[in-house]
Design a protein around this motif. Sequence first.
Motif, mmCIF file in Angstrom:
data_model
loop_
_atom_site.group_PDB
_atom_site.id
_atom_site.type_symbol
_atom_site.label_atom_id
_atom_site.label_comp_id
_atom_site.label_asym_id
_atom_site.label_seq_id
_atom_site.Cartn_x
_atom_site.Cartn_y
_atom_site.Cartn_z
ATOM 1 N N MET A 1 -2.107 -1.136 -8.134
ATOM 2 C CA MET A 1 -1.906 -0.194 -7.024
ATOM 3 C C MET A 1 -2.896 0.978 -7.120
ATOM 4 S SD MET A 1 0.162 -1.727 -5.195
ATOM 5 C CE MET A 1 -0.087 -0.499 -3.931
ATOM 6 N N ALA A 2 -3.198 1.419 -8.334
ATOM 7 C CA ALA A 2 -4.180 2.504 -8.488
ATOM 8 C C ALA A 2 -5.563 2.037 -8.010
ATOM 9 C CB ALA A 2 -4.250 2.948 -9.949
ATOM 10 N N ALA A 3 -5.901 0.788 -8.324
ATOM 11 C CA ALA A 3 -7.186 0.243 -7.861
ATOM 12 C C ALA A 3 -7.199 0.153 -6.333
ATOM 13 C CB ALA A 3 -7.423 -1.123 -8.486
ATOM 14 N N VAL A 4 -6.049 -0.233 -5.745
ATOM 15 C CA VAL A 4 -5.956 -0.352 -4.282
ATOM 16 C C VAL A 4 -6.079 1.030 -3.620
ATOM 17 C CG1 VAL A 4 -4.418 -0.979 -2.363
ATOM 18 C CG2 VAL A 4 -4.688 -2.541 -4.288
ATOM 19 N N VAL A 5 -5.481 2.055 -4.228
ATOM 20 C CA VAL A 5 -5.602 3.414 -3.668
ATOM 21 C C VAL A 5 -7.083 3.805 -3.605
ATOM 22 C CG1 VAL A 5 -5.145 5.863 -4.109
ATOM 23 C CG2 VAL A 5 -3.285 4.213 -4.301
ATOM 24 N N TYR A 6 -7.829 3.543 -4.679
ATOM 25 C CA TYR A 6 -9.267 3.865 -4.657
ATOM 26 C C TYR A 6 -9.991 3.018 -3.616
ATOM 27 C CZ TYR A 6 -9.703 7.279 -8.365
ATOM 28 O OH TYR A 6 -9.640 8.447 -9.086
ATOM 29 N N LEU A 7 -9.617 1.735 -3.533
ATOM 30 C CA LEU A 7 -10.291 0.840 -2.587
ATOM 31 C C LEU A 7 -10.088 1.303 -1.141
ATOM 32 C CD1 LEU A 7 -11.831 -1.836 -2.139
ATOM 33 C CD2 LEU A 7 -9.616 -2.993 -2.066
ATOM 34 N N GLU A 8 -8.890 1.819 -0.846
ATOM 35 C CA GLU A 8 -8.571 2.144 0.544
ATOM 36 C C GLU A 8 -8.860 3.607 0.892
ATOM 37 O OE1 GLU A 8 -4.876 0.512 1.892
ATOM 38 O OE2 GLU A 8 -5.358 -1.483 1.103
ATOM 39 N N ASP B 1 5.253 5.420 -7.759
ATOM 40 C CA ASP B 1 4.419 6.540 -7.300
ATOM 41 C C ASP B 1 3.908 7.342 -8.497
ATOM 42 O OD1 ASP B 1 4.853 5.958 -4.605
ATOM 43 O OD2 ASP B 1 6.696 7.138 -4.546
ATOM 44 N N LEU B 2 4.809 7.668 -9.425
ATOM 45 C CA LEU B 2 4.432 8.447 -10.602
ATOM 46 C C LEU B 2 3.430 7.681 -11.471
ATOM 47 C CD1 LEU B 2 4.810 10.701 -12.782
ATOM 48 C CD2 LEU B 2 6.758 9.400 -13.629
ATOM 49 N N ARG B 3 3.732 6.402 -11.711
ATOM 50 C CA ARG B 3 2.869 5.606 -12.606
ATOM 51 C C ARG B 3 1.477 5.433 -11.999
ATOM 52 N NH1 ARG B 3 7.486 1.718 -11.853
ATOM 53 N NH2 ARG B 3 5.963 0.059 -12.178
ATOM 54 N N THR B 4 1.452 5.188 -10.690
ATOM 55 C CA THR B 4 0.156 5.011 -10.027
ATOM 56 C C THR B 4 -0.611 6.336 -10.001
ATOM 57 O OG1 THR B 4 1.148 3.307 -8.642
ATOM 58 C CG2 THR B 4 -0.948 4.203 -7.901
ATOM 59 N N ALA B 5 0.120 7.429 -9.723
ATOM 60 C CA ALA B 5 -0.527 8.743 -9.663
ATOM 61 C C ALA B 5 -1.151 9.108 -11.011
ATOM 62 C CB ALA B 5 0.490 9.796 -9.238
ATOM 63 N N ARG B 6 -0.510 8.717 -12.103
ATOM 64 C CA ARG B 6 -1.067 8.961 -13.448
ATOM 65 C C ARG B 6 -2.436 8.290 -13.581
ATOM 66 N NH1 ARG B 6 1.327 10.704 -17.920
ATOM 67 N NH2 ARG B 6 3.507 11.232 -17.730
ATOM 68 N N PHE C 1 -2.417 14.300 -7.522
ATOM 69 C CA PHE C 1 -1.181 13.880 -8.194
ATOM 70 C C PHE C 1 0.037 14.405 -7.415
ATOM 71 C CE2 PHE C 1 2.237 14.373 -11.291
ATOM 72 C CZ PHE C 1 2.203 13.176 -11.965
ATOM 73 N N ASP C 2 -0.014 15.685 -7.062
ATOM 74 C CA ASP C 2 1.139 16.285 -6.358
ATOM 75 C C ASP C 2 1.362 15.635 -4.996
ATOM 76 O OD1 ASP C 2 1.585 17.912 -8.475
ATOM 77 O OD2 ASP C 2 0.567 19.663 -7.631
ATOM 78 N N ASP C 3 0.270 15.331 -4.285
ATOM 79 C CA ASP C 3 0.413 14.682 -2.974
ATOM 80 C C ASP C 3 1.072 13.312 -3.111
ATOM 81 O OD1 ASP C 3 -0.621 16.732 -1.533
ATOM 82 O OD2 ASP C 3 -2.647 15.894 -1.345
ATOM 83 N N MET C 4 0.656 12.563 -4.125
ATOM 84 C CA MET C 4 1.230 11.222 -4.302
ATOM 85 C C MET C 4 2.703 11.310 -4.692
ATOM 86 S SD MET C 4 -1.832 8.992 -6.064
ATOM 87 C CE MET C 4 -2.661 10.314 -6.928
ATOM 88 N N MET C 5 3.053 12.336 -5.477
ATOM 89 C CA MET C 5 4.455 12.486 -5.881
ATOM 90 C C MET C 5 5.310 12.939 -4.694
ATOM 91 S SD MET C 5 4.671 11.455 -8.869
ATOM 92 C CE MET C 5 6.355 11.911 -9.186
ATOM 93 N N GLU C 6 4.724 13.780 -3.871
ATOM 94 C CA GLU C 6 5.490 14.324 -2.741
ATOM 95 C C GLU C 6 5.657 13.308 -1.618
ATOM 96 O OE1 GLU C 6 4.927 17.934 0.363
ATOM 97 O OE2 GLU C 6 4.170 18.283 -1.659
ATOM 98 N N ARG C 7 4.566 12.617 -1.290
ATOM 99 C CA ARG C 7 4.596 11.748 -0.112
ATOM 100 C C ARG C 7 4.702 10.267 -0.446
ATOM 101 N NH1 ARG C 7 -0.537 13.346 3.157
ATOM 102 N NH2 ARG C 7 0.361 11.872 4.639
ATOM 103 N N GLY C 8 4.526 9.927 -1.736
ATOM 104 C CA GLY C 8 4.541 8.511 -2.126
ATOM 105 C C GLY C 8 3.176 7.886 -1.903
ATOM 106 N N ILE C 9 2.847 6.864 -2.684
ATOM 107 C CA ILE C 9 1.503 6.272 -2.564
ATOM 108 C C ILE C 9 1.342 5.528 -1.244
ATOM 109 C CG2 ILE C 9 0.957 6.141 -5.022
ATOM 110 C CD1 ILE C 9 1.770 3.173 -4.921
ATOM 111 N N GLY C 10 2.466 5.089 -0.654
ATOM 112 C CA GLY C 10 2.384 4.388 0.626
ATOM 113 C C GLY C 10 1.731 5.239 1.708
ATOM 114 N N ALA C 11 1.883 6.554 1.584
ATOM 115 C CA ALA C 11 1.310 7.456 2.590
ATOM 116 C C ALA C 11 -0.217 7.412 2.572
ATOM 117 C CB ALA C 11 1.797 8.887 2.336
#
Lengths: 186, 383
Positions: free
Chosen positions: B92-99, B326-331, B360-370
């Motif tokens: 999921m962390a790789a996908v966040v960077y990809l997108e 969300d937390l694990r991916t944000a790390r 990190f805070d944005d991902m924790m607040e809104r979730g990685i799906g956002a």
Amino acid sequence: MKIRFSAFLSALAIASTLMAGVSFASDVALTSVGQSPDAMMVKVVLKSLKIVPDYEALMKAEELSGQKVLIAVVGGSSKGLGAAGIDKDQEVARSKALLEKAKADNMKILVMHVGGPGRRGALSDLFISAAVPFADALIIVDKDNTDMDGLFSKLVEGKSIEILSADNVRGTKEPLESVLSSWGVI
Amino acid sequence: MRSSRGTALTAAALCVAVALICFVSARSFLAMRLPDPVAPAQGFERYNLSHWFPALKGSPGDSDVYIQDSGVPGGTVFIMGGTHPNEPSGYMAAVVYLERAKVTKGRLIVMPFANATAMGHNSPQEASPQYFSLDVDGGTRWFRYGSRATNPVYQWPAPDIYIHAQSGQKLDGGSKSNLNRAYPGVPDDSLTQQVAYGIIQLLNKEKVDLAFDLHEASPEYPVVNAIVAHNRAMELAAMVSMELEMAGIPMRLEPSPVNFRGLSHREWGDHSDALAILMETGNPSQGRLRGKTDAALAVTGKDKAYLKAAALGRLFIPYEGDQTLDLRTARHVTSMKMFMDMLGDVKEGGDVEVEGIPSFDDMMERGIGAFLSPVEDDRFDGK
């Protein structure tokens, strides 16, 4: 002309020797006791103080060569011991020999524990117990939680050593600077 | 009393029921081989691993690789998820960077699902979910929850003992299907060894400066919420670890053992010029203490057995009832960003600048799906 050339070569040799002294010898020797990578973090903090230490995670007693201070960063890592190809007993033996040589050479010894409560436990405690009694100064990150059982305090009992604390590794810069200044290294 | 003896009719009905269950199960199981759709950010170009190792062309191990070149000279960073597809924060962390990534200096290479066939099946007897989902703007995104090992359909049987080709190190036979025991790979061996070989070719041919292999580990395993660094990468990793600690996202630093062979953090560093980093976050859904193993556990990390274990001091992560994806991916995402920000300090000309990555805070607040884009997904027909 021949004399001038010889003088030039002599001057060059003297300059090289002096430069070699500046480039390769440091007043500070840095090692790990327990083979955790925490010593590398202290190296980064020293860099911010513009100190380039003689760093060797597996420094041996005979490798001390005129430095004024030995910084021993304690913290056990089974991965680190495995990487070094040694066991905990060999590491304790190496560390004790190094610390004894530093004492014999009248070097100042600074022991640091920067891993917080996560770097406590049976393995780390073995190295803490081996190194802390040699300390002239002691810096601990998150002292309240790291020394929750009083191990550090007990090991320095009866000695006039103040335990300096920092909130985190980067925060050790201030006590580190203060200790090294008082020892005339900075 | 009525007899419960069957008749030809009940036998036929049972046979039809069994056939139906088999059909539905097989269909569901085989559907896992369909890839998870992704929506690469503008500027990424798609390749396959066979671009660097042509023998993989057309094979099930020919994973997708995406490259974004800023056009501005700088370093090259490689991000790899999906070594172990039962460790979802890695991919999921790789996908966040990809997108999300907009590279403004240097190049970024992303390989989100490294062991493609391991994404396409579950590990037997683990009761793992097949998929988990995330809410994104305008819909739902589905991702597979795969296995630690290459699909045995493509690599079977496992030997009794796996002997690492370069070192002679002996491991259990099942480890031959583990991509993270296969490096630097063998060009004419099993699929896992070939994929590993292809990745080493990529690292060398693309002159990668900094390379990440993203993982998760059980909360009761000592190397968790951790960075494992090759000796050449140790100074950079120490700098990053300190910064993360300051930011309240501690990641423990561990050295890559020289005598444990086949792992990315060791062999990438030994067989390429890349500074090799492996990172682990804490995932209760793959731990031994877990209870019901479902998609909710993979996404929330909520498990009462882990809460008890934490109270007994048996865990190596702080656990207060959950450990969200969300937390694990944000790390992972935040740690990689810090590495990239500092790369130029230790490697001259190695600067890589990437914009658009959520904090990190944005991902924790809104979730990685956002921060993921909606995609067409035929597998779920909009469900």
